[in-house]
Design a protein around this motif. Structure first.
Motif, PDB file in Angstrom:
ATOM      1  N   THR A 177       0.846  -1.194   0.000  1.00 22.99           N
ATOM      2  CA  THR A 177       0.000   0.000   0.000  1.00 22.99           C
ATOM      3  C   THR A 177       0.880   1.242   0.000  1.00 22.99           C
ATOM      4  OG1 THR A 177      -1.804  -1.171   1.099  1.00 22.99           O
ATOM      5  CG2 THR A 177      -1.798   1.243   1.257  1.00 22.99           C
ATOM      6  N   ALA A 178       1.943   1.237   0.793  1.00 22.41           N
ATOM      7  CA  ALA A 178       2.881   2.372   0.830  1.00 22.41           C
ATOM      8  C   ALA A 178       3.574   2.573  -0.513  1.00 22.41           C
ATOM      9  CB  ALA A 178       3.915   2.164   1.937  1.00 22.41           C
ATOM     10  N   ALA A 179       3.769   1.487  -1.264  1.00 18.35           N
ATOM     11  CA  ALA A 179       4.418   1.560  -2.578  1.00 18.35           C
ATOM     12  C   ALA A 179       3.421   1.904  -3.687  1.00 18.35           C
ATOM     13  CB  ALA A 179       5.120   0.241  -2.898  1.00 18.35           C
ATOM     14  N   GLY A 180       2.151   2.019  -3.341  1.00 16.80           N
ATOM     15  CA  GLY A 180       1.148   2.422  -4.318  1.00 16.80           C
ATOM     16  C   GLY A 180       0.421   1.290  -5.019  1.00 16.80           C
ATOM     17  N   VAL A 181       0.612   0.059  -4.552  1.00 16.83           N
ATOM     18  CA  VAL A 181      -0.081  -1.093  -5.134  1.00 16.83           C
ATOM     19  C   VAL A 181      -0.673  -1.902  -3.982  1.00 16.83           C
ATOM     20  CG1 VAL A 181       0.107  -3.179  -6.531  1.00 16.83           C
ATOM     21  CG2 VAL A 181       1.582  -1.230  -7.036  1.00 16.83           C
ATOM     22  N   ALA A 182      -1.968  -1.825  -3.834  1.00 20.07           N
ATOM     23  CA  ALA A 182      -2.611  -2.583  -2.753  1.00 20.07           C
ATOM     24  C   ALA A 182      -3.007  -3.962  -3.253  1.00 20.07           C
ATOM     25  CB  ALA A 182      -3.840  -1.836  -2.253  1.00 20.07           C
ATOM     26  N   PHE A 183      -2.832  -4.963  -2.413  1.00 21.43           N
ATOM     27  CA  PHE A 183      -3.329  -6.295  -2.726  1.00 21.43           C
ATOM     28  C   PHE A 183      -4.849  -6.256  -2.602  1.00 21.43           C
ATOM     29  CE2 PHE A 183       0.909  -7.606  -0.924  1.00 21.43           C
ATOM     30  CZ  PHE A 183       1.423  -8.079  -2.118  1.00 21.43           C
ATOM     31  N   SER A 184      -5.548  -6.924  -3.510  1.00 23.53           N
ATOM     32  CA  SER A 184      -7.002  -6.983  -3.373  1.00 23.53           C
ATOM     33  C   SER A 184      -7.379  -7.874  -2.194  1.00 23.53           C
ATOM     34  CB  SER A 184      -7.653  -7.483  -4.658  1.00 23.53           C
ATOM     35  OG  SER A 184      -7.193  -8.769  -4.984  1.00 23.53           O
ATOM     36  N   GLU A 185      -6.499  -8.831  -1.884  1.00 22.03           N
ATOM     37  CA  GLU A 185      -6.664  -9.690  -0.711  1.00 22.03           C
ATOM     38  C   GLU A 185      -5.281 -10.033  -0.185  1.00 22.03           C
ATOM     39  OE1 GLU A 185      -9.351 -13.134  -1.189  1.00 22.03           O
ATOM     40  OE2 GLU A 185      -9.670 -12.350  -3.216  1.00 22.03           O
ATOM     41  N   ALA A 186      -5.188 -10.209   1.119  1.00 23.79           N
ATOM     42  CA  ALA A 186      -3.948 -10.668   1.755  1.00 23.79           C
ATOM     43  C   ALA A 186      -4.368 -11.579   2.893  1.00 23.79           C
ATOM     44  CB  ALA A 186      -3.126  -9.492   2.266  1.00 23.79           C
ATOM     45  N   ARG A 187      -4.010 -12.858   2.765  1.00 19.35           N
ATOM     46  CA  ARG A 187      -4.481 -13.824   3.759  1.00 19.35           C
ATOM     47  C   ARG A 187      -3.486 -14.970   3.936  1.00 19.35           C
ATOM     48  NH1 ARG A 187      -7.447 -14.514  -0.825  1.00 19.35           N
ATOM     49  NH2 ARG A 187      -7.423 -16.568  -1.775  1.00 19.35           N
ATOM     50  N   VAL A 188      -3.795 -15.829   4.887  1.00 18.52           N
ATOM     51  CA  VAL A 188      -2.978 -16.997   5.209  1.00 18.52           C
ATOM     52  C   VAL A 188      -3.542 -18.208   4.471  1.00 18.52           C
ATOM     53  CG1 VAL A 188      -2.252 -18.528   7.088  1.00 18.52           C
ATOM     54  CG2 VAL A 188      -2.399 -16.059   7.458  1.00 18.52           C
ATOM     55  N   GLY A 189      -2.626 -19.056   3.986  1.00 19.24           N
ATOM     56  CA  GLY A 189      -3.028 -20.279   3.303  1.00 19.24           C
ATOM     57  C   GLY A 189      -2.457 -21.507   3.988  1.00 19.24           C
ATOM     58  N   ALA A 190      -2.538 -22.617   3.299  1.00 24.62           N
ATOM     59  CA  ALA A 190      -2.017 -23.900   3.800  1.00 24.62           C
ATOM     60  C   ALA A 190      -0.531 -23.784   4.110  1.00 24.62           C
ATOM     61  CB  ALA A 190      -2.249 -24.988   2.756  1.00 24.62           C
ATOM     62  N   ALA A 191      -0.027 -24.729   4.879  1.00 21.98           N
ATOM     63  CA  ALA A 191       1.386 -24.705   5.277  1.00 21.98           C
ATOM     64  C   ALA A 191       2.327 -24.915   4.098  1.00 21.98           C
ATOM     65  CB  ALA A 191       1.652 -25.761   6.350  1.00 21.98           C
ATOM     66  N   GLU A 192       1.956 -25.774   3.165  1.00 21.67           N
ATOM     67  CA  GLU A 192       2.814 -26.068   2.019  1.00 21.67           C
ATOM     68  C   GLU A 192       2.487 -25.118   0.866  1.00 21.67           C
ATOM     69  OE1 GLU A 192       5.479 -27.987   1.753  1.00 21.67           O
ATOM     70  OE2 GLU A 192       5.207 -28.370   3.892  1.00 21.67           O
TER      71      GLU A 192
END
Length: 148
Positions: free
Chosen positions: A69-84
Motif C-alpha cells: 500500500t505504501a508503494a502504491g499497489v494494494a493487494f485486493s486480498e492478503a491472507r494466510v493459506g495452507a502450510a505447504e
C-alpha cells in the motif's frame, strides 16, 4: 486485466518483490494482486519466531499489505493459506480463482527452501500457469535480519 497470485512469506515486504509488483502494475494499471502467505511451520523459517504458524503468517500478510500500500499497489486480498506453498496454489485454483500467473517470492538461493524443492517447476507442472520467480537480494536479507 491481469490477475496475479503472490506467494511469499519471509520476503513479503522485500524491496525486490515490491519493485517487481510495482513494475507489473505500471505495465497494466488494472492488474490485480492477491497475496497468500503459507502458514509455514516456524521451525522452517530463517528467522525464528515465537507463536503459532498461522499467527506468524498472518503478521506477514499484514506486513505485506502495508508495504505494498505504501508503494502504491494494494493487494485486493492478503491472507494466510495452507502450510505447504504448492498446496496454497492448488487450493486457490480449486476455489475457482483465476490467475494469469503466480509470483513466487523466495529468500536468496543459499537460504531458500522453496528453491531447493523446485517450487516454481512444481507449480508450472501442476497448474500450467506461468511463474514469475523473485529472489530476495542480500540487501533484502540484511534488512529482514534487522527486523524484530
Amino acid at each position: 486485466m491481469s490477475r496475479y497470485l503472490v506467494l511469499a512469506h519471509e520476503t513479503v515486504a522485500s524491496q525486490t518483490l515490491i519493485e517487481r509488483v510495482v513494475a507489473l502494475h505500471r505495465e497494466d494499471p488494472t492488474s490485480e494482486f492477491v497475496l497468500v502467505v503459507p502458514a509455514t511451520p516456524v521451525k522452517h523459517l530463517l528467522r525464528r519466531h515465537a507463536g503459532a504458524d498461522a499467527g506468524v503468517a498472518a503478521a506477514r500478510a499484514k506486513e505485506g499489505q502495508a508495504a505494498f500500500t505504501a508503494a502504491g499497489v494494494a493487494f485486493s486480498e492478503a491472507r494466510v493459506g495452507a502450510a505447504e506453498p504448492l498446496q496454497v496454489v492448488t487450493d486457490e485454483i480449486a476455489s475457482g480463482a483465476r490467475y494469469d500467473a503466480v509470483i513466487i517470492s523466495t529468500l536468496p538461493e543459499e537460504q531458500s527452501r522453496w528453491l531447493r524443492m523446485e517450487l516454481s517447476d512444481q507449480v508450472q507442472r501442476a497448474h500450467d500457469l506461468p511463474v514469475i520467480l523473485v529472489q530476495a537480494s542480500i540487501a533484502d536479507l540484511d534488512r529482514m535480519r534487522q527486523l524484530p
